[in-house]
Write an enzyme that holds these catalytic residues in place. Sequence first.
Site, PDB file in Angstrom:
ATOM      1  N   GLY A 188      41.588  46.723  42.894  1.00 44.03           N
ATOM      2  CA  GLY A 188      42.419  47.558  42.045  1.00 44.03           C
ATOM      3  C   GLY A 188      41.610  48.497  41.172  1.00 44.03           C
ATOM      4  CG  HIS A 189      43.761  50.907  38.319  1.00 45.91           C
ATOM      5  ND1 HIS A 189      44.792  51.715  37.935  1.00 45.91           N
ATOM      6  CD2 HIS A 189      44.088  49.674  37.876  1.00 45.91           C
ATOM      7  CE1 HIS A 189      45.687  51.020  37.285  1.00 45.91           C
ATOM      8  NE2 HIS A 189      45.278  49.769  37.236  1.00 45.91           N
TER       9      HIS A 189
END
Length: 330
Positions: free
Chosen positions: A236-237
């Site tokens: 994920g970011h």
Amino acid sequence: MLTVADIAERVGLALHGDPSLVIKGLCGVTDDQPECLSFVTSSKHARLAMTSQIPAFVVKPGALLAGKICLEHAAPEYAMALIAGLFQRSRFTQDTAIHPSAVIHPSAEIGAQVQIGPGVCIGAGVRIGARCRLYAGVVVMDRVTLGADCVLYPHVVLREDCVLGERVILQPGAIIGGDGYGFVAHAGHHVKIPQLGTVVLEDDVEIGANTTIDRGRFTETRVGRGTKIDNLVMLGHNVKTGENCLLVSQVGISGSTQLGDRVTLAGQVGVTGHINICSDVTVLGKAGITKSIREPGFYAGMPIKPVERWRRAMAYLYRASAKDAEHHED
């Protein structure tokens, strides 16, 4: 085809036996293929090797096999990895270094000896280092930077502003720099949050097929030097991994989590967001990490526990369930 003498010379191995034997390929001990080279690392494999039709083996120093041609190396499996490079075949042949169907923005800077395959698209302000290879269908969007000797297999996508170090390998279908999963609820709707950051893959990183690594929301998602990521992994970011980590297939790491150096996450491990995992941690398959890990060691379970505690708990659970089953049968 190579003789065992050719292999010994190129890899730097001590040879015992007929140097003229021709090797047509490599195999495992249990594959039992004639005219091939294999390797032995244990007494169990040595026994299998002795009765196999495989004529030649890489062995540890002093562990010669009677009746077999032997090449000595302190780490036979490592030596086999080097030898395998001698047997690699062509992957995609084209007559020109840059295929005529490639679309390259005039502002892109292409280094020396770069190979670009059919249907590759390269955006504005891209910089590609020397000896990189971009296979068919790769898309490199604006302002991406690739260091020297990177390999991008078919249908890799690099979104804008991503940065790759040297010797980075991206297997087919890897997507680097897609938008992070960011939305804000407003007036009954989910409003998309623009993802303004990037992804940085440091030197000697390898990313598996169909793995996705999201760009940071404001800053960067970063994968540390020497880290190897398997197929079908999701980062994920703003995730950050340290150096020389191993992330096995179907691992998922939620946003803003940080991994130290030499962290190994086995298959299907899930990690929640905004936590820290210290260096030298190994987590067994299908585990769930919901809190930070601050002590090196081996962990397992959902939620995770130190592996010995988890094993005792599982043993107790199965004994208890067996006793309960016996009670009901009575």
